[in-house]
Each structure stands twice: as structure tokens, then as C-alpha cells.
Design a protein around this motif. Structure first.
Motif, PDB file in Angstrom:
ATOM      1  N   ASP A  88      -6.032  15.746 -33.529  1.00  0.00           N
ATOM      2  CA  ASP A  88      -5.083  15.755 -34.651  1.00  0.00           C
ATOM      3  C   ASP A  88      -5.505  16.749 -35.738  1.00  0.00           C
ATOM      4  O   ASP A  88      -5.519  16.432 -36.923  1.00  0.00           O
ATOM      5  CB  ASP A  88      -4.898  14.341 -35.227  1.00  0.00           C
ATOM      6  CG  ASP A  88      -6.219  13.722 -35.651  1.00  0.00           C
ATOM      7  OD1 ASP A  88      -7.272  14.362 -35.435  1.00  0.00           O
ATOM      8  OD2 ASP A  88      -6.206  12.616 -36.199  1.00  0.00           O
ATOM      9  N   ILE A 126      -2.093  21.358 -35.639  1.00  0.00           N
ATOM     10  CA  ILE A 126      -1.396  20.710 -34.526  1.00  0.00           C
ATOM     11  C   ILE A 126      -0.403  19.678 -35.063  1.00  0.00           C
ATOM     12  O   ILE A 126       0.764  19.629 -34.655  1.00  0.00           O
ATOM     13  CB  ILE A 126      -2.418  20.059 -33.566  1.00  0.00           C
ATOM     14  CG1 ILE A 126      -3.259  21.140 -32.881  1.00  0.00           C
ATOM     15  CG2 ILE A 126      -1.721  19.171 -32.554  1.00  0.00           C
ATOM     16  CD1 ILE A 126      -4.351  20.621 -31.967  1.00  0.00           C
ATOM     17  N   THR A 127      -0.861  18.871 -36.017  1.00  0.00           N
ATOM     18  CA  THR A 127      -0.001  17.816 -36.565  1.00  0.00           C
ATOM     19  C   THR A 127       1.224  18.420 -37.249  1.00  0.00           C
ATOM     20  O   THR A 127       2.348  17.921 -37.109  1.00  0.00           O
ATOM     21  CB  THR A 127      -0.816  16.949 -37.545  1.00  0.00           C
ATOM     22  OG1 THR A 127      -1.973  16.463 -36.846  1.00  0.00           O
ATOM     23  CG2 THR A 127      -0.010  15.772 -38.051  1.00  0.00           C
ATOM     24  N   LYS A 151       2.662  21.367 -36.593  1.00  0.00           N
ATOM     25  CA  LYS A 151       3.583  21.928 -35.584  1.00  0.00           C
ATOM     26  C   LYS A 151       4.330  20.792 -34.866  1.00  0.00           C
ATOM     27  O   LYS A 151       5.527  20.895 -34.577  1.00  0.00           O
ATOM     28  CB  LYS A 151       2.803  22.777 -34.577  1.00  0.00           C
ATOM     29  CG  LYS A 151       2.298  24.106 -35.159  1.00  0.00           C
ATOM     30  CD  LYS A 151       1.382  24.820 -34.181  1.00  0.00           C
ATOM     31  CE  LYS A 151       0.621  25.968 -34.811  1.00  0.00           C
ATOM     32  NZ  LYS A 151       1.453  27.101 -35.204  1.00  0.00           N
ATOM     33  N   LEU A 152       3.602  19.705 -34.588  1.00  0.00           N
ATOM     34  CA  LEU A 152       4.236  18.572 -33.907  1.00  0.00           C
ATOM     35  C   LEU A 152       5.338  17.959 -34.781  1.00  0.00           C
ATOM     36  O   LEU A 152       6.394  17.556 -34.273  1.00  0.00           O
ATOM     37  CB  LEU A 152       3.174  17.519 -33.540  1.00  0.00           C
ATOM     38  CG  LEU A 152       3.696  16.229 -32.926  1.00  0.00           C
ATOM     39  CD1 LEU A 152       4.512  16.491 -31.661  1.00  0.00           C
ATOM     40  CD2 LEU A 152       2.528  15.274 -32.612  1.00  0.00           C
ATOM     41  N   LEU A 169       6.549  26.151 -30.142  1.00  0.00           N
ATOM     42  CA  LEU A 169       5.579  25.237 -30.758  1.00  0.00           C
ATOM     43  C   LEU A 169       4.795  24.469 -29.704  1.00  0.00           C
ATOM     44  O   LEU A 169       3.583  24.254 -29.837  1.00  0.00           O
ATOM     45  CB  LEU A 169       6.314  24.264 -31.694  1.00  0.00           C
ATOM     46  CG  LEU A 169       6.854  24.916 -32.976  1.00  0.00           C
ATOM     47  CD1 LEU A 169       7.959  24.073 -33.591  1.00  0.00           C
ATOM     48  CD2 LEU A 169       5.714  25.128 -33.976  1.00  0.00           C
ATOM     49  N   GLU A 193       2.162  26.709 -28.411  1.00  0.00           N
ATOM     50  CA  GLU A 193       1.109  26.911 -29.423  1.00  0.00           C
ATOM     51  C   GLU A 193       0.186  25.698 -29.486  1.00  0.00           C
ATOM     52  O   GLU A 193      -1.045  25.822 -29.540  1.00  0.00           O
ATOM     53  CB  GLU A 193       1.734  27.146 -30.808  1.00  0.00           C
ATOM     54  CG  GLU A 193       2.344  28.526 -30.961  1.00  0.00           C
ATOM     55  CD  GLU A 193       3.165  28.650 -32.247  1.00  0.00           C
ATOM     56  OE1 GLU A 193       2.946  27.880 -33.199  1.00  0.00           O
ATOM     57  OE2 GLU A 193       4.032  29.539 -32.291  1.00  0.00           O
ATOM     58  N   ILE A 194       0.775  24.505 -29.471  1.00  0.00           N
ATOM     59  CA  ILE A 194      -0.059  23.293 -29.526  1.00  0.00           C
ATOM     60  C   ILE A 194      -0.906  23.176 -28.258  1.00  0.00           C
ATOM     61  O   ILE A 194      -2.083  22.815 -28.317  1.00  0.00           O
ATOM     62  CB  ILE A 194       0.808  22.030 -29.727  1.00  0.00           C
ATOM     63  CG1 ILE A 194       1.476  22.058 -31.094  1.00  0.00           C
ATOM     64  CG2 ILE A 194      -0.053  20.777 -29.587  1.00  0.00           C
ATOM     65  CD1 ILE A 194       2.403  20.876 -31.363  1.00  0.00           C
ATOM     66  N   MET A 213      -4.853  22.730 -28.243  1.00  0.00           N
ATOM     67  CA  MET A 213      -5.500  21.590 -27.581  1.00  0.00           C
ATOM     68  C   MET A 213      -6.365  22.060 -26.419  1.00  0.00           C
ATOM     69  O   MET A 213      -7.381  21.441 -26.085  1.00  0.00           O
ATOM     70  CB  MET A 213      -4.443  20.595 -27.087  1.00  0.00           C
ATOM     71  CG  MET A 213      -3.721  19.874 -28.205  1.00  0.00           C
ATOM     72  SD  MET A 213      -2.519  18.690 -27.577  1.00  0.00           S
ATOM     73  CE  MET A 213      -3.600  17.389 -26.970  1.00  0.00           C
ATOM     74  N   LEU A 243       1.222  15.383 -25.505  1.00  0.00           N
ATOM     75  CA  LEU A 243       1.477  15.705 -26.906  1.00  0.00           C
ATOM     76  C   LEU A 243       1.640  14.407 -27.692  1.00  0.00           C
ATOM     77  O   LEU A 243       1.039  14.210 -28.743  1.00  0.00           O
ATOM     78  CB  LEU A 243       2.774  16.522 -26.938  1.00  0.00           C
ATOM     79  CG  LEU A 243       3.094  17.321 -28.149  1.00  0.00           C
ATOM     80  CD1 LEU A 243       2.031  18.382 -28.350  1.00  0.00           C
ATOM     81  CD2 LEU A 243       4.456  17.979 -27.948  1.00  0.00           C
ATOM     82  N   ALA A 261      -2.012  14.716 -28.991  1.00  0.00           N
ATOM     83  CA  ALA A 261      -1.918  15.158 -30.381  1.00  0.00           C
ATOM     84  C   ALA A 261      -1.491  14.013 -31.293  1.00  0.00           C
ATOM     85  O   ALA A 261      -1.690  14.085 -32.500  1.00  0.00           O
ATOM     86  CB  ALA A 261      -0.921  16.318 -30.486  1.00  0.00           C
TER      87      ALA A 261
END
Ligand code: PRP
Ligand code: URA
Length: 209
Positions: free
Chosen positions: A8, A12-13, A15-16, A32, A35-36, A40, A160, A182
Motif C-alpha cells: 500500500d 499505488i493507493t 492510482k488505485l 493505471l 503502472e500499479i 508491485m 489489486l 494493493a
């Protein structure tokens, strides 16, 4: 016993959260997700083995460390897992890629297999199973069983968004497989969708809503 790794990082958070927003369209959603997956991927490949290699810098000879042997295989669960492949290939371009096709039956919500193809030497590699959504866990549990049947020993699962129900199912069925996610969301709804989740990942990636 397998471990749950909550990856997290604030990037990442953030983008999520954009991905979760129903106003986010397929193009941004896809970008996105990749990218995540790349961010990760940095964490999930942390324990790839290194070996000493002698090289020469402009100054002197040295023993440098480089990745050793046959390394990585990525296995996306079709369709939505495809959206994570390129992000990780950016980090490890020589990784090989297998595919497992599963869909959830709309009535029973149980996974149905329709495709399975692996790299010939997959059992010699660390395998990362990819699927953005871990809901009931049925798809991940079946995919991991297929990968193990091919003799793979070192397997990780990257998603994710996970529901507690899915985490429990994977940990019980495959206690040797670590899960990287994530976000750990609240629960499943009456249709076995993750709450709050991000909706149907495959439909949002491919615009089939
Ligand atoms: C989604 C998702 C997972 C599965 C998760 O796929 O991508 O594979 O559901 O649910 P589970 O943990 O309850 O098994 P879906 O069946 O919608 O197929 P698609 O990716 O082709 O849309
Ligand atoms: N599959 C998805 O794509 N989303 C969910 O919330 C559950 C299963």
C-alpha cells in the motif's frame, strides 16, 4: 503458512483510487493497472536470486551481482490478468508468459476453465499468477492448482483488490503461496462482487460494460 502482503505505497493507493472511480474510462484504467503492476512487481521480485559475475568497470575488475538462471514466468488469468502483464514485463523483459482462461459462471459464480498454456520450462521458474480481483477466491485457487500440476514449486499471487473471503480461500487451499495485494476490501456483495471494489475488472479494461 502463506503470507498476505499489503503493498500500500501511497503512489499505488492513489492510482488505485482513480481506478475505483466509476468515471474513469478504459484507457486510463488500463494504464493505471499496468503502472500499479509495475510498482508491485518491484516488491514481489524482491527475493529473486542473484549470482556473482565477473565484469570490468572502466576502473577495475569486480565481482558484480546479476540475476541468476531461469527466472520468472508470469501467468495472467484471462481476461483481466492480461492488464497486469506489460507492467511487469517493463521490469523483467525476459520473463516468459503463460495463460489460464477462466470465467465465473454467472449463476454459480464458480470458475470455468477454457484455456491453459504454459512455457515449456515453467517448473524451473518463479511463477507470478496475475489477476486484479480476488473475490471468492475460486478462480485463483483453480489457477494455482493448474500451475502446481505442471510441477511449479515457487509461486506467488499478485492481485489489486482482495476480499477477506478470497484471501482465506487461497490461504487454505494453497498455504505455500504468498498473496500480494494493493488493497484488502471489506466484503463480497450478494453477487460475489467486491465491496467497495472497482466493479468488473475485465469489462472495465476491455470496455465491454
Ligand atoms: C473476474 C476476475 C477474476 C475472478 C475473481 O473474472 O478477473 O478472475 O472474476 O472472482 P473469484 O475470486 O470469485 O473467482 P471474470 O470471471 O469476470 O472473467 P473476465 O476476466 O473474463 O471478465
Ligand atoms: N470479478 C470482478 O471483476 N470484480 C469483482 O468485484 C469480483 C469478481
Amino acid at each position: 503458512m502463506s503470507q498476505l502482503h499489503l503493498v500500500d505505497h501511497p503512489l499505488i493507493t492513489h492510482k488505485l483510487s482513480i481506478m475505483r472511480n466509476k468515471k474513469t474510462g478504459s484507457k486510463d484504467f488500463r494504464e493505471l493497472l499496468n503502472e500499479i503492476a509495475m510498482l508491485m512487481g518491484y516488491e514481489i521480485t524482491r527475493d529473486l536470486p542473484l549470482e556473482d559475475v565477473t565484469i570490468e568497470t572502466p576502473i577495475t575488475k569486480m565481482k558484480a551481482k546479476m540475476l541468476s538462471g531461469r527466472k520468472l514466468a508470469l501467468v495472467p488469468i484471462l481476461r483481466a490478468g492480461l492488464g497486469m502483464v506489460d507492467g511487469i514485463l517493463n521490469l523483467v523483459p525476459v520473463a516468459k508468459v503463460g495463460h489460464i482462461g477462466l470465467y465465473r459462471d454467472p449463476e454459480t459464480h464458480k470458475p470455468v476453465e477454457y484455456y491453459c498454456k504454459f512455457p515449456t520450462d515453467i517448473e524451473e521458474r518463479m511463477v507470478i499468477l496475475l489477476d486484479p480481483m480476488l473475490a471468492t477466491g475460486g478462480s485463483a485457487v483453480d489457477a494455482l492448482t493448474l500451475i502446481k500440476r505442471r510441477g511449479c514449486k515457487n509461486i506467488k499471487f499478485m492481485c489489486l483488490v482482495a476480499a477477506p473471503e478470497g484471501v482465506k480461500a487461497v490461504m487454505e487451499a494453497h498455504p505455500d503461496v504468498d498473496i500480494y495485494t494493493a488493497a484488502l476490501d471489506e466484503r463480497l456483495n450478494e453477487h460475489d462482487y467486491i465491496v467497495p471494489g472497482l466493479g468488473d475488472a475485465g469489462d472495465r479494461i476491455f470496455g465491454t460494460l
